[in-house]
Motif scaffolding. Structure first.
Motif, PDB file in Angstrom:
ATOM      1  N   ILE A 107       0.877  -1.179   0.000  1.00  5.82           N
ATOM      2  CA  ILE A 107       0.000   0.000   0.000  1.00  5.82           C
ATOM      3  C   ILE A 107       0.905   1.217   0.000  1.00  5.82           C
ATOM      4  O   ILE A 107       1.851   1.309   0.786  1.00  5.82           O
ATOM      5  N   THR A 109       0.957   5.352   0.124  1.00  5.17           N
ATOM      6  CA  THR A 109       0.161   6.555   0.427  1.00  5.17           C
ATOM      7  C   THR A 109       1.100   7.768   0.480  1.00  5.17           C
ATOM      8  O   THR A 109       1.525   8.187   1.556  1.00  5.17           O
ATOM      9  N   ASP A 129      -5.741  -0.983   5.922  1.00  6.27           N
ATOM     10  CA  ASP A 129      -5.047  -2.066   6.621  1.00  6.27           C
ATOM     11  C   ASP A 129      -5.659  -3.434   6.284  1.00  6.27           C
ATOM     12  O   ASP A 129      -4.934  -4.415   6.135  1.00  6.27           O
ATOM     13  N   LEU A 132      -4.273  -4.987   3.039  1.00 10.08           N
ATOM     14  CA  LEU A 132      -2.849  -5.339   2.924  1.00 10.08           C
ATOM     15  C   LEU A 132      -2.621  -6.749   3.462  1.00 10.08           C
ATOM     16  O   LEU A 132      -3.065  -7.090   4.563  1.00 10.08           O
ATOM     17  N   TRP A 138       3.650  -1.270   3.858  1.00 13.15           N
ATOM     18  CA  TRP A 138       2.934   0.003   3.739  1.00 13.15           C
ATOM     19  C   TRP A 138       3.997   1.079   3.567  1.00 13.15           C
ATOM     20  O   TRP A 138       4.806   1.312   4.465  1.00 13.15           O
ATOM     21  N   TYR A 140       4.943   4.817   3.168  1.00 12.55           N
ATOM     22  CA  TYR A 140       4.315   6.057   3.623  1.00 12.55           C
ATOM     23  C   TYR A 140       5.283   7.221   3.457  1.00 12.55           C
ATOM     24  O   TYR A 140       6.429   7.151   3.925  1.00 12.55           O
ATOM     25  N   TYR A 187       2.404  -3.185  12.917  1.00  7.60           N
ATOM     26  CA  TYR A 187       3.465  -2.973  11.928  1.00  7.60           C
ATOM     27  C   TYR A 187       4.825  -2.770  12.600  1.00  7.60           C
ATOM     28  O   TYR A 187       4.887  -2.291  13.732  1.00  7.60           O
ATOM     29  N   LYS A 207       3.729  -5.215   7.743  1.00  8.38           N
ATOM     30  CA  LYS A 207       2.598  -5.683   8.557  1.00  8.38           C
ATOM     31  C   LYS A 207       2.967  -7.033   9.171  1.00  8.38           C
ATOM     32  O   LYS A 207       3.270  -7.980   8.447  1.00  8.38           O
TER      33      LYS A 207
END
Ligand SMILES: C[S@@+](CC[C@H](N)C(=O)[O-])C[C@H]1O[C@@H](n2cnc3c(N)ncnc32)[C@H](O)[C@@H]1O
Length: 209
Positions: A107, A109, A129, A132, A138, A140, A187, A207
């Motif tokens: 993911i 972002t 969440d 995923l 993730w 970020y 995470y 994760k």
């Protein structure tokens, strides 16, 4: 409409380069090192889509991207990008209303959460969440909100940016929320890199639960 980037889509990238030079690009390019062959990526708030070209340049096999972008103009610009060797599904809607049965490896972002009030962040974070995979990443990137360590010019720049975005996009918040706490439960941080004198961060979380 809140958080409406249509009116500034045509000059958004130019403006961001003038203020931050290549820091915004570097932060996201750094995170893309986590992309592997066969990855399915959920990318939210990709803006004008330049990042699709960066993903494409990685030359990985069988990479697919679901590109969720609220702004119609941003989505239109993104569709014109050169991303031949990856498959992209464009979803022109706010992420709040996006639902899927798919599970993603990544993911991404980039500079998304700085748009939202805490309540909305909570909703979007827990929704994403669930999409995923366990052991997924993730990625970020955003500005750093650290009142104790941010320099005075950084506080001023943040304030100026929020005023600018209030006027141009009707942004819903004037406060940058630190997302660290959201990631704590499930995470682990794999890496964190800073740019623009510690004002921009790129963080990869994995994760684990
Ligand atoms: C600050 S811009 C960042 C653009 C791009 N990631 C970059 O770094 O150049 C935020 C982007 O998120 C999009 N956005 C804002 N709210 C959104 C939402 N609720 N769902 C999906 N996209 C959203 C905006 O349209 C805009 O393109």
């Amino acid at each position: 409409m809140r958080n409406d980037y249509n009116g500034i889509a045509n000059y958004y990238d130019r403006l961001s380069r003038i203020v931050f030079q290549r820091s915004i690009i570097k932060a996201q390019a750094y995170l893309l090192e986590f992309v592997q062959d066969n990855n399915r990526i959920l990318l939210v708030g990709g803006g004008t889509g330049w990042i699709l070209e960066e993903i494409s340049k990685l030359n990985k096999q069988n990479v697919s991207v679901v590109y969720v972008e609220k702004s119609a103009k941003m989505t239109e610009l993104s569709k014109k990008r050169k991303y031949k060797n990856i498959s992209v599904e464009f979803v022109n809607s706010p992420v709040e209303t996006y639902t899927t049965q798919q599970q993603f490896d990544i993911i991404l972002t980039p500079f998304l959460f700085d748009n939202f009030i805490d309540k909305k962040i909570k909703y979007i974070f827990s929704k994403l969440d669930t999409y995923l995979k366990k052991r997924g990443f993730w990625l970020y990137a955003d500005f750093v909100n650290d009142k104790q360590n941010n320099k005075a010019w950084q506080q001023l720049l943040l304030k100026t940016m929020y005023t600018f975005f209030k006027l141009t996009t009707n942004i819903e918040t004037q406060k940058l929320v630190d997302l660290k706490g959201y990631f704590e439960e499930k995470y682990v941080m794999i890496t964190q890199q800073f740019y623009y004198k510690h004002f921009i961060q790129a963080v990869a979380y994995r994760k684990i639960r």
